[in-house]
Design a protein around this motif. Structure first.
Motif, mmCIF file in Angstrom:
data_model
loop_
_atom_site.group_PDB
_atom_site.id
_atom_site.type_symbol
_atom_site.label_atom_id
_atom_site.label_comp_id
_atom_site.label_asym_id
_atom_site.label_seq_id
_atom_site.Cartn_x
_atom_site.Cartn_y
_atom_site.Cartn_z
ATOM 1 N N MET A 183 29.038 40.961 1.779
ATOM 2 C CA MET A 183 27.748 41.411 1.254
ATOM 3 C C MET A 183 27.536 40.940 -0.183
ATOM 4 O O MET A 183 26.451 40.495 -0.557
ATOM 5 C CB MET A 183 27.658 42.940 1.325
ATOM 6 N N SER A 184 28.571 41.028 -1.000
ATOM 7 C CA SER A 184 28.406 40.735 -2.428
ATOM 8 C C SER A 184 28.024 39.282 -2.675
ATOM 9 O O SER A 184 27.379 38.961 -3.669
ATOM 10 C CB SER A 184 29.680 41.083 -3.196
ATOM 11 N N ARG A 185 28.420 38.385 -1.769
ATOM 12 C CA ARG A 185 28.108 36.963 -1.953
ATOM 13 C C ARG A 185 27.075 36.442 -0.954
ATOM 14 O O ARG A 185 26.902 35.231 -0.820
ATOM 15 C CB ARG A 185 29.400 36.138 -1.886
ATOM 16 N N GLY A 186 26.406 37.341 -0.254
ATOM 17 C CA GLY A 186 25.294 36.970 0.614
ATOM 18 C C GLY A 186 25.655 35.958 1.679
ATOM 19 O O GLY A 186 24.991 34.919 1.806
ATOM 20 N N ARG A 187 26.663 36.239 2.487
ATOM 21 C CA ARG A 187 27.203 35.236 3.397
ATOM 22 C C ARG A 187 26.765 35.402 4.852
ATOM 23 O O ARG A 187 27.341 34.782 5.749
ATOM 24 C CB ARG A 187 28.733 35.233 3.295
ATOM 25 N N LEU A 188 25.736 36.211 5.095
ATOM 26 C CA LEU A 188 25.270 36.399 6.467
ATOM 27 C C LEU A 188 24.772 35.094 7.077
ATOM 28 O O LEU A 188 25.094 34.772 8.222
ATOM 29 C CB LEU A 188 24.154 37.447 6.507
ATOM 30 N N THR A 189 24.010 34.320 6.316
ATOM 31 C CA THR A 189 23.402 33.116 6.889
ATOM 32 C C THR A 189 24.450 32.112 7.351
ATOM 33 O O THR A 189 24.321 31.521 8.423
ATOM 34 C CB THR A 189 22.466 32.444 5.869
ATOM 35 N N ARG A 190 25.503 31.942 6.584
ATOM 36 C CA ARG A 190 26.476 30.922 6.957
ATOM 37 C C ARG A 190 27.339 31.340 8.139
ATOM 38 O O ARG A 190 27.714 30.510 8.972
ATOM 39 C CB ARG A 190 27.331 30.513 5.758
ATOM 40 N N ILE A 191 27.627 32.638 8.273
ATOM 41 C CA ILE A 191 28.432 33.060 9.406
ATOM 42 C C ILE A 191 27.617 33.019 10.693
ATOM 43 O O ILE A 191 28.127 32.703 11.763
ATOM 44 C CB ILE A 191 29.048 34.455 9.154
ATOM 45 N N VAL A 192 26.313 33.303 10.605
ATOM 46 C CA VAL A 192 25.445 33.213 11.780
ATOM 47 C C VAL A 192 25.317 31.764 12.231
ATOM 48 O O VAL A 192 25.387 31.470 13.435
ATOM 49 C CB VAL A 192 24.064 33.826 11.488
ATOM 50 N N GLU A 193 25.157 30.839 11.299
ATOM 51 C CA GLU A 193 25.017 29.431 11.675
ATOM 52 C C GLU A 193 26.267 28.934 12.397
ATOM 53 O O GLU A 193 26.182 28.242 13.411
ATOM 54 C CB GLU A 193 24.749 28.595 10.431
ATOM 55 N N LEU A 194 27.444 29.300 11.908
ATOM 56 C CA LEU A 194 28.676 28.867 12.548
ATOM 57 C C LEU A 194 28.867 29.555 13.903
ATOM 58 O O LEU A 194 29.385 28.959 14.850
ATOM 59 C CB LEU A 194 29.873 29.149 11.634
ATOM 60 N N LEU A 195 28.413 30.793 14.014
ATOM 61 C CA LEU A 195 28.523 31.513 15.281
ATOM 62 C C LEU A 195 27.635 30.886 16.355
ATOM 63 O O LEU A 195 28.014 30.852 17.531
ATOM 64 C CB LEU A 195 28.157 32.989 15.079
ATOM 65 N N LEU A 196 26.482 30.388 15.978
ATOM 66 C CA LEU A 196 25.625 29.702 16.948
ATOM 67 C C LEU A 196 26.296 28.428 17.460
ATOM 68 O O LEU A 196 26.150 28.058 18.625
ATOM 69 C CB LEU A 196 24.274 29.372 16.323
#
Length: 294
Positions: A183-196
Protein backbone atom coordinates in the motif's frame (compact mmCIF):
# COMPACT_ATOMS: atom_id res chain seq x y z
CA UNK A 1 7.01 -16.53 6.28
CA UNK A 2 6.99 -13.67 3.72
CA UNK A 3 7.09 -10.22 5.39
CA UNK A 4 6.05 -7.01 3.65
CA UNK A 5 9.06 -5.05 4.90
CA UNK A 6 9.62 -2.35 7.50
CA UNK A 7 8.61 -4.66 10.34
CA UNK A 8 8.90 -3.10 13.81
CA UNK A 9 12.33 -3.83 15.28
CA UNK A 10 12.09 -1.81 18.49
CA UNK A 11 9.86 0.46 20.56
CA UNK A 12 10.97 3.52 18.60
CA UNK A 13 9.59 2.03 15.38
CA UNK A 14 6.17 1.86 17.03
CA UNK A 15 6.24 5.53 17.97
CA UNK A 16 6.85 6.51 14.33
CA UNK A 17 3.74 4.69 13.08
CA UNK A 18 0.36 6.30 12.49
CA UNK A 19 -2.38 5.69 15.06
CA UNK A 20 -3.93 2.93 12.97
CA UNK A 21 -0.63 1.03 12.93
CA UNK A 22 0.03 0.79 16.67
CA UNK A 23 1.31 -2.55 17.95
CA UNK A 24 3.32 -4.06 20.76
CA UNK A 25 6.79 -4.98 19.52
CA UNK A 26 7.51 -7.20 22.50
CA UNK A 27 4.27 -9.18 22.51
CA UNK A 28 2.59 -8.88 19.11
CA UNK A 29 5.34 -7.93 16.69
CA UNK A 30 6.28 -9.98 13.64
CA UNK A 31 9.77 -10.82 14.87
CA UNK A 32 8.31 -11.99 18.17
CA UNK A 33 5.89 -14.31 16.34
CA UNK A 34 8.69 -15.52 14.11
CA UNK A 35 10.62 -16.69 17.16
CA UNK A 36 7.59 -18.20 18.87
CA UNK A 37 6.75 -20.22 15.78
CA UNK A 38 9.98 -22.09 16.47
CA UNK A 39 11.69 -22.19 19.89
CA UNK A 40 11.06 -18.71 21.20
CA UNK A 41 14.20 -16.95 22.51
CA UNK A 42 16.09 -20.25 22.26
CA UNK A 43 15.75 -20.28 18.46
CA UNK A 44 18.91 -20.36 16.37
CA UNK A 45 18.62 -17.74 13.63
CA UNK A 46 20.62 -17.27 10.43
CA UNK A 47 20.42 -13.75 8.96
CA UNK A 48 21.09 -13.83 5.20
CA UNK A 49 22.13 -10.39 3.91
CA UNK A 50 22.80 -11.33 0.26
CA UNK A 51 20.18 -8.89 -1.08
CA UNK A 52 21.52 -5.87 0.79
CA UNK A 53 23.97 -3.16 -0.24
CA UNK A 54 24.79 -2.60 3.45
CA UNK A 55 24.97 -6.18 4.81
CA UNK A 56 26.84 -5.39 8.03
CA UNK A 57 24.44 -2.63 9.05
CA UNK A 58 21.26 -4.54 8.26
CA UNK A 59 22.54 -7.62 10.07
CA UNK A 60 23.25 -5.55 13.17
CA UNK A 61 19.68 -4.19 13.08
CA UNK A 62 18.33 -7.74 13.35
CA UNK A 63 20.88 -8.83 15.92
CA UNK A 64 19.80 -5.90 18.10
CA UNK A 65 16.07 -6.41 17.49
CA UNK A 66 16.14 -10.13 18.22
CA UNK A 67 18.40 -9.51 21.18
CA UNK A 68 15.75 -7.21 22.67
CA UNK A 69 13.36 -10.16 22.38
CA UNK A 70 15.77 -12.38 24.33
CA UNK A 71 17.23 -14.26 21.35
CA UNK A 72 21.02 -14.17 21.21
CA UNK A 73 21.86 -17.24 19.13
CA UNK A 74 22.08 -15.32 15.85
CA UNK A 75 24.50 -15.81 12.98
CA UNK A 76 24.70 -13.22 10.18
CA UNK A 77 25.87 -14.88 6.94
CA UNK A 78 27.39 -12.58 4.31
CA UNK A 79 28.38 -13.68 0.81
CA UNK A 80 28.81 -12.12 -2.62
CA UNK A 81 28.40 -15.14 -4.90
CA UNK A 82 27.37 -18.80 -5.01
CA UNK A 83 30.83 -20.13 -4.10
CA UNK A 84 30.91 -18.00 -0.96
CA UNK A 85 27.37 -19.09 -0.11
CA UNK A 86 28.48 -22.72 -0.29
CA UNK A 87 31.30 -22.36 2.24
CA UNK A 88 31.25 -25.27 4.65
CA UNK A 89 30.63 -23.12 7.71
CA UNK A 90 27.57 -21.58 6.03
CA UNK A 91 26.15 -24.96 5.04
CA UNK A 92 26.78 -26.29 8.53
CA UNK A 93 24.89 -23.47 10.22
CA UNK A 94 21.79 -23.53 8.00
CA UNK A 95 21.64 -27.30 8.50
CA UNK A 96 21.27 -26.93 12.28
CA UNK A 97 19.50 -23.58 12.80
CA UNK A 98 15.74 -23.20 13.35
CA UNK A 99 15.13 -20.02 11.36
CA UNK A 100 16.63 -18.59 8.17
CA UNK A 101 15.73 -14.94 7.53
CA UNK A 102 16.47 -13.26 4.18
CA UNK A 103 16.75 -9.49 4.61
CA UNK A 104 15.59 -6.77 2.25
CA UNK A 105 17.53 -5.18 -0.59
CA UNK A 106 17.50 -6.27 -4.23
CA UNK A 107 15.70 -9.53 -4.98
CA UNK A 108 17.50 -9.99 -8.31
CA UNK A 109 20.83 -9.76 -6.55
CA UNK A 110 19.65 -12.30 -3.99
CA UNK A 111 18.39 -14.83 -6.53
CA UNK A 112 21.50 -14.57 -8.70
CA UNK A 113 23.73 -15.36 -5.74
CA UNK A 114 21.68 -18.36 -4.64
CA UNK A 115 20.38 -20.10 -7.73
CA UNK A 116 21.77 -23.67 -8.13
CA UNK A 117 23.68 -23.42 -4.85
CA UNK A 118 23.99 -26.11 -2.18
CA UNK A 119 23.00 -23.42 0.27
CA UNK A 120 19.61 -23.00 -1.39
CA UNK A 121 19.15 -26.76 -1.80
CA UNK A 122 19.54 -27.27 1.96
CA UNK A 123 17.03 -24.54 2.73
CA UNK A 124 14.56 -25.99 0.22
CA UNK A 125 14.92 -29.52 1.58
CA UNK A 126 14.39 -28.36 5.15
CA UNK A 127 11.46 -26.16 4.12
CA UNK A 128 9.72 -29.18 2.61
CA UNK A 129 10.61 -31.86 5.16
CA UNK A 130 11.58 -30.32 8.51
CA UNK A 131 8.77 -29.24 10.85
CA UNK A 132 11.32 -27.59 13.12
CA UNK A 133 12.46 -25.10 10.50
CA UNK A 134 11.12 -21.71 9.43
CA UNK A 135 12.14 -19.92 6.23
CA UNK A 136 11.40 -16.19 6.45
CA UNK A 137 12.07 -13.27 4.14
CA UNK A 138 11.33 -9.57 4.38
CA UNK A 139 10.86 -7.13 1.47
CA UNK A 140 13.19 -8.44 -1.27
CA UNK A 141 13.57 -11.65 0.72
CA UNK A 142 9.81 -12.17 0.52
CA UNK A 143 9.48 -11.19 -3.15
CA UNK A 144 12.07 -13.84 -4.07
CA UNK A 145 9.93 -16.64 -2.57
CA UNK A 146 7.33 -16.62 -5.35
CA UNK A 147 7.50 -18.34 -8.73
CA UNK A 148 7.21 -15.11 -10.73
CA UNK A 149 9.27 -12.31 -9.23
CA UNK A 150 8.83 -8.63 -9.99
CA UNK A 151 12.12 -7.03 -11.06
CA UNK A 152 10.80 -3.55 -11.66
CA UNK A 153 7.66 -1.74 -12.66
CA UNK A 154 6.27 1.73 -12.16
CA UNK A 155 3.61 2.70 -9.66
CA UNK A 156 1.51 4.28 -12.41
CA UNK A 157 -2.09 5.26 -11.94
CA UNK A 158 -2.93 3.20 -15.03
CA UNK A 159 -2.38 -0.54 -15.48
CA UNK A 160 -0.22 -0.75 -18.58
CA UNK A 161 0.47 -3.92 -20.52
CA UNK A 162 4.15 -4.88 -20.40
CA UNK A 163 5.14 -2.23 -17.86
CA UNK A 164 6.30 -4.81 -15.32
CA UNK A 165 9.62 -6.61 -15.76
CA UNK A 166 9.82 -10.05 -14.20
CA UNK A 167 12.27 -12.82 -13.43
CA UNK A 168 11.93 -16.38 -12.24
CA UNK A 169 11.84 -16.44 -8.44
CA UNK A 170 12.95 -19.16 -6.06
CA UNK A 171 9.50 -20.83 -6.30
CA UNK A 172 9.09 -21.76 -2.66
CA UNK A 173 5.44 -20.95 -3.38
CA UNK A 174 4.63 -22.23 -6.90
CA UNK A 175 2.07 -20.36 -9.00
CA UNK A 176 2.35 -17.23 -6.91
CA UNK A 177 3.44 -13.61 -7.22
CA UNK A 178 4.51 -11.70 -4.11
CA UNK A 179 4.92 -7.95 -3.84
CA UNK A 180 5.89 -6.04 -0.70
CA UNK A 181 5.53 -2.51 0.75
CA UNK A 182 2.24 -2.90 -1.04
CA UNK A 183 0.00 0.00 0.00
CA UNK A 184 2.71 2.49 0.96
CA UNK A 185 4.32 2.30 -2.49
CA UNK A 186 1.14 2.02 -4.56
CA UNK A 187 1.91 -1.34 -6.13
CA UNK A 188 -1.59 -2.57 -7.02
CA UNK A 189 -1.25 -1.74 -10.72
CA UNK A 190 1.94 -3.69 -11.26
CA UNK A 191 0.80 -6.83 -9.45
CA UNK A 192 -2.48 -6.85 -11.41
CA UNK A 193 -0.64 -6.50 -14.73
CA UNK A 194 1.62 -9.45 -13.92
CA UNK A 195 -1.33 -11.50 -12.70
CA UNK A 196 -3.12 -11.02 -16.02
CA UNK A 197 -0.02 -12.38 -17.76
CA UNK A 198 0.13 -15.41 -15.43
CA UNK A 199 -3.57 -15.98 -14.93
CA UNK A 200 -3.22 -19.33 -13.13
CA UNK A 201 -1.36 -17.65 -10.28
CA UNK A 202 -2.44 -16.14 -6.98
CA UNK A 203 -0.88 -12.78 -6.09
CA UNK A 204 -0.11 -11.52 -2.59
CA UNK A 205 0.42 -7.82 -1.92
CA UNK A 206 1.92 -7.69 1.58
CA UNK A 207 1.87 -4.36 3.39
CA UNK A 208 4.59 -3.07 5.68
CA UNK A 209 4.80 -4.61 9.16
CA UNK A 210 2.58 -7.45 7.91
CA UNK A 211 3.34 -11.08 7.12
CA UNK A 212 1.97 -14.54 6.42
CA UNK A 213 2.83 -17.64 8.41
CA UNK A 214 2.45 -20.51 5.92
CA UNK A 215 2.26 -24.19 6.80
CA UNK A 216 2.22 -27.17 4.45
CA UNK A 217 2.88 -24.78 1.57
CA UNK A 218 -0.78 -23.71 1.52
CA UNK A 219 -2.36 -22.84 4.92
CA UNK A 220 -1.74 -19.18 5.67
CA UNK A 221 -2.24 -16.97 8.70
CA UNK A 222 -1.97 -13.17 8.57
CA UNK A 223 0.03 -11.45 11.31
CA UNK A 224 1.32 -7.95 11.96
CA UNK A 225 -0.32 -4.54 12.10
CA UNK A 226 -1.37 -4.21 8.44
CA UNK A 227 -3.06 -6.21 5.72
CA UNK A 228 -2.32 -8.66 2.93
CA UNK A 229 -4.20 -8.24 -0.35
CA UNK A 230 -4.90 -11.51 -2.17
CA UNK A 231 -5.75 -11.41 -5.89
CA UNK A 232 -6.80 -14.56 -7.71
CA UNK A 233 -5.86 -15.04 -11.35
CA UNK A 234 -8.32 -16.76 -13.67
CA UNK A 235 -11.28 -15.06 -11.98
CA UNK A 236 -11.30 -11.86 -14.00
CA UNK A 237 -14.24 -10.72 -16.10
CA UNK A 238 -13.94 -9.11 -19.51
CA UNK A 239 -10.55 -7.59 -20.26
CA UNK A 240 -8.73 -6.18 -23.26
CA UNK A 241 -5.37 -7.60 -22.11
CA UNK A 242 -4.88 -10.03 -25.02
CA UNK A 243 -5.85 -7.54 -27.71
CA UNK A 244 -3.86 -4.42 -26.92
CA UNK A 245 -0.31 -3.31 -27.60
CA UNK A 246 2.57 -2.80 -25.23
CA UNK A 247 2.08 0.03 -22.72
CA UNK A 248 -1.59 0.42 -23.66
CA UNK A 249 -3.94 0.78 -20.65
CA UNK A 250 -5.81 -2.32 -19.50
CA UNK A 251 -9.44 -2.61 -18.52
CA UNK A 252 -10.90 -5.38 -16.33
CA UNK A 253 -14.57 -6.03 -15.67
CA UNK A 254 -13.88 -7.62 -12.29
CA UNK A 255 -11.17 -9.39 -10.34
CA UNK A 256 -11.51 -11.42 -7.14
CA UNK A 257 -9.76 -9.78 -4.21
CA UNK A 258 -9.56 -10.77 -0.56
CA UNK A 259 -8.06 -8.71 2.24
CA UNK A 260 -6.43 -10.50 5.17
CA UNK A 261 -5.41 -9.09 8.51
CA UNK A 262 -4.70 -10.58 11.93
CA UNK A 263 -7.39 -13.19 12.62
CA UNK A 264 -7.76 -14.13 8.96
CA UNK A 265 -6.09 -16.74 6.79
CA UNK A 266 -6.17 -18.30 3.36
CA UNK A 267 -5.96 -21.77 1.84
CA UNK A 268 -3.83 -21.37 -1.27
CA UNK A 269 -4.70 -24.77 -2.70
CA UNK A 270 -8.46 -24.34 -2.35
CA UNK A 271 -8.46 -20.55 -2.74
CA UNK A 272 -10.57 -20.25 0.38
CA UNK A 273 -10.74 -17.48 3.00
CA UNK A 274 -10.19 -18.74 6.55
CA UNK A 275 -10.82 -17.36 10.01
CA UNK A 276 -7.86 -18.12 12.25
CA UNK A 277 -8.10 -18.33 16.02
CA UNK A 278 -5.39 -16.77 18.13
CA UNK A 279 -2.99 -19.42 19.35
CA UNK A 280 -1.88 -19.80 22.92
CA UNK A 281 1.75 -20.07 23.89
CA UNK A 282 2.66 -23.48 25.29
CA UNK A 283 4.91 -24.25 28.23
CA UNK A 284 7.98 -24.37 25.99
CA UNK A 285 7.35 -20.80 24.77
CA UNK A 286 6.40 -22.12 21.35
CA UNK A 287 3.12 -21.28 19.67
CA UNK A 288 0.70 -24.18 19.46
CA UNK A 289 -0.60 -25.49 16.16
CA UNK A 290 -2.59 -23.29 13.80
CA UNK A 291 -6.30 -23.39 14.65
CA UNK A 292 -8.65 -22.71 11.75
CA UNK A 293 -12.40 -22.41 11.36
CA UNK A 294 -13.90 -22.26 7.87
Amino acid sequence: MPIGGKEAKNKEDELQQENLQKKDFYHNGILKEMLLTMRGPDSQVAIITAASEVPQEIAQDYVSALGELGCNNIMPLHFENRDEADKQEHLHYITKCNIVLFTGGDQIKLVNKLRNSQFLSIIRERYINDENFLFAGTSAGAAAMSEFMIMEGGNDESILKGAVKEEEGLSFLPKTIIDTHFMSRGRLTRIVELLLKHDLCTAFGICEDSALIIRQGKIMKAIGSGVIVVLEGGNVGKTNYENIGEFDPIYIEEIKMRILSRGAGYNLEERKFLEVKDREIGETGRLKNLEISN
